[in-house]
Design a protein around this motif. Structure first.
Motif: not given
Length: 127
Positions: A48-72
């Motif tokens: 669904v979503a992934a985030i880097s160790r640093s937290g500065g890079t993330s990626n999303y499944k196309d169907s959730v882009k703009g609706r979901f936010t991953i954070s740490r």
């Protein structure tokens, strides 16, 4: 190895919001890149979503882009997934996962990259 426990799932109407949390313990959380996956009965687990160790890079499944936010929040050893404008097709069991990495900015989108998993939390979106 890191232990992961998800929370925050539940039943919500379409258009509503939920925030999932994933509490980590056991090893240094900041050493891990993280991901959220979901799975429905009879289907493969998908990113669904992934985030880097640093937290500065993330990626999303196309169907959730703009609706979901991953954070740490490394100070709290916690991963989050803010889910807005939920749709019935978002209904699934959501899992968080961790992969130990030395590369701060890299994100991991393949299930095979992840070694540690939580038990999941159910999200149900009614129409």
């Amino acid at each position: 190895q890191v232990q992961l426990v998800e929370s925050g799932g539940g039943l919500v109407q379409a258009g509503g919001s939920l925030r999932l949390s994933c509490a980590a313990s056991g090893r240094t959380f900041s050493s891990y890149a993280m991901g959220w996956f979901r799975q429905t009965p009879g289907n493969k687990r998908e990113i669904v979503a992934a985030i880097s160790r640093s937290g500065g890079t993330s990626n999303y499944k196309d169907s959730v882009k703009g609706r979901f936010t991953i954070s740490r929040d490394d100070a709290k050893n916690t991963l989050y997934l803010q889910m807005n404008s939920l749709k019935p097709e978002d209904t699934a069991v959501y899992y968080c996962a961790a992969t130990l990495t030395l590369i701060g900015a890299r994100i991991y989108n393949d299930i095979e990259n992840y070694n540690d998993w939580g038990r999941g939390t159910q999200v149900t979106v009614s129409s």
